[in-house]
Design an enzyme around this catalytic site. Structure first.
Site, PDB file in Angstrom:
ATOM      1  N   GLU A  71      69.226  -0.862  97.035  1.00 28.67           N
ATOM      2  CA  GLU A  71      69.601  -2.118  97.685  1.00 28.67           C
ATOM      3  C   GLU A  71      68.928  -2.195  99.048  1.00 28.67           C
ATOM      4  O   GLU A  71      68.944  -1.216  99.794  1.00 28.67           O
ATOM      5  CB  GLU A  71      71.122  -2.181  97.849  1.00 28.67           C
ATOM      6  CG  GLU A  71      71.596  -3.468  98.495  1.00 28.67           C
ATOM      7  CD  GLU A  71      73.110  -3.481  98.700  1.00 28.67           C
ATOM      8  OE1 GLU A  71      73.794  -4.301  98.073  1.00 28.67           O
ATOM      9  OE2 GLU A  71      73.608  -2.665  99.496  1.00 28.67           O
ATOM     10  N   TYR A  73      67.858 -10.427 100.988  1.00 26.55           N
ATOM     11  CA  TYR A  73      68.578  -9.369 100.277  1.00 26.55           C
ATOM     12  C   TYR A  73      67.873  -9.115  98.947  1.00 26.55           C
ATOM     13  O   TYR A  73      67.455 -10.058  98.275  1.00 26.55           O
ATOM     14  CB  TYR A  73      70.020  -9.817 100.000  1.00 26.55           C
ATOM     15  CG  TYR A  73      70.780  -8.874  99.099  1.00 26.55           C
ATOM     16  CD1 TYR A  73      71.568  -7.859  99.632  1.00 26.55           C
ATOM     17  CD2 TYR A  73      70.688  -8.975  97.711  1.00 26.55           C
ATOM     18  CE1 TYR A  73      72.241  -6.972  98.809  1.00 26.55           C
ATOM     19  CE2 TYR A  73      71.349  -8.093  96.875  1.00 26.55           C
ATOM     20  CZ  TYR A  73      72.128  -7.090  97.433  1.00 26.55           C
ATOM     21  OH  TYR A  73      72.791  -6.212  96.620  1.00 26.55           O
TER      22      TYR A  73
END
Ligand code: GDP
Ligand code: MN
Length: 382
Positions: free
Chosen positions: A189, A101
């Site tokens: 993101e 991530y």
């Protein structure tokens, strides 16, 4: 403004963040055509602005044309938490070794940029934050100094990404930060950022929120605005040129000026109500704008009363009052309304409002009192 995954990936690519080649399709035939060009296996991905598409069945791998067609048919038209899938993104499937991530966002409280990296990607980051907060490494970045190679190296090491992924992952972070800053985003993101079985690192998903205040220097954003998904209220508001944010309460709010609109939301909360929206009609309060605002608010079925809070500055009270009176004649309002008018020539304005006062239209000069009346008339919290 939020981008769809495919737009986010195109945005990433402009700044050198690696993504898989692919294309957008609206029919199963187009999906197969794209897949043939990309080479199997491909992944067919629902394009909706909501997370958790994978879990909802909106992301499927296809090994041949038959599967690609079948997946396309099942995903197109699918409803993912209220979002109907009109388009799918088709890309060459990656062989995943590991899912990470990475994100950059604004930390408004700290007045800094915030980088977050985790070796636990692929799942919802909120879940990781709840279950294993230490698995997310955070780093504040001073926007005036920028983000350095050393910081990128430090992040991937502290997050304990696999050794072999670290150099490329650090490069991805540097490109992603450029995308965030030069691309005028409020959020970029990547979840998951993957390490493939052949040792490459690239973005498998993309979430990008652009800073609308920077739109003036990005004429190319118009294409995003054209495809963006707004709820019905937001769509109408935008058409009417209003600053509108939908909220989930029951008191509709109209105010002039962003500061006053915010205070109005606050006082409604303070007296036990909940705002259904934030709506700033700007400096003036012409009949045109007021009618537009009333239309947007009355199209919201959760609104049980309306609180109009206007402070006359350069615009005088009588002009505002006339605007409200004319708008009321044009829009069919089914819920009670409280008007608080103050500022320049407020007395003259209130005199004009008197002609429309009724059980449904109440004028109150005091902001707190007006808020209380509006909440009462809405029947309070239900
Ligand atoms: P989200 O569920 O909306 O966040 O959609 P993502 O794009 O993040 O995809 C969800 C999951 O689908 C990923 O975490 C992967 O596990 C899987 N997935 C997506 N693309 C690929 C791919 O190219 N190959 C493989 N093997 N899995 C993929
Ligand atoms: Mn994802």
């Amino acid at each position: 403004m939020d981008l769809f995954e495919y737009q986010g990936k195109q945005y990433f690519a402009r700044f050198g963040v690696p993504v898989s080649p692919g294309g957008i399709a609206t029919t199963p035939d187009e999906v197969v055509e794209l897949a043939e060009g990309l080479g199997y296996p491909v992944v067919v991905k629902a394009q909706v602005q909501v997370g958790g598409r994978g879990k909802a069945g909106g992301i499927k791998l296809a090994g041949d044309a038959q599967q690609a067609r079948a997946h396309a048919a099942s995903i197109l038209g699918m409803d993912i938490r209220g979002h109907v899938v009109r388009r799918v993104w088709v890309e060459h499937a990656s062989d995943i070794e590991r899912e990470y991530y990475a994100s950059f966002t604004l930390d408004r409280g700290a007045k800094d940029h915030l980088a977050m990296v985790s070796a636990k990607g692929g799942v919802e980051i909120e879940q990781v934050a709840a279950d294993d907060p230490d698995a997310i490494v955070r780093l504040h970045i001073d926007p005036y100094v920028g983000f350095s190679q050393a910081q990128a190296d430090q992040l991937v090491a502290e997050a304990e990404l696999d050794q072999q992924a670290r150099p490329e992952a650090a490069q991805v972070l540097l490109s992603l930060y450029r995308c965030f800053t030069e691309g005028d985003a409020d959020l970029v993101e990547v979840n998951p950022l993957v390490l493939t079985t052949d040792g490459r690192v690239h973005a498998l998903d993309a979430k990008v929120t652009l800073d609308d205040n920077a739109a003036f220097r990005h004429p190319e954003w118009e294409e995003y605005a054209a495809t963006t998904e707004l709820d019905e209220r937001e769509r109408r508001a935008r058409q009417a040129g209003l600053q509108y944010v939908g909220l989930d309460g029951f008191v509709g709010i109209i105010a002039n000026g962003a500061g006053l609109a915010m205070s109005t939301c606050d006082v409604v909360n303070q007296v036990g109500g909940r705002p259904a929206n934030f709506l700033d009609i700007g400096g003036g309060a012409s009949a045109e704008v007021m009618a537009g605002a009333l239309e947007v608010i009355s199209s919201d079925t959760s609104v049980r009363s309306i609180f109009i809070n206007i402070f006359g500055g350069i615009t005088r009270g009588e002009d505002i009052a006339n605007g409200i009176v004319t708008a009321l004649a044009r829009v069919d309002i089914k819920v009670p309304m409280v008007v608080r008018l103050d500022g320049t020539n407020a007395d003259q304005g209130r005199e004009i409002l008197r002609t429309v006062e009724s059980e449904m239209v109440i004028s109150s000069p005091n902001m707190m009192d007006a808020a209380r009346r509006a909440v009462e008339l809405a029947g309070g919290e239900k």
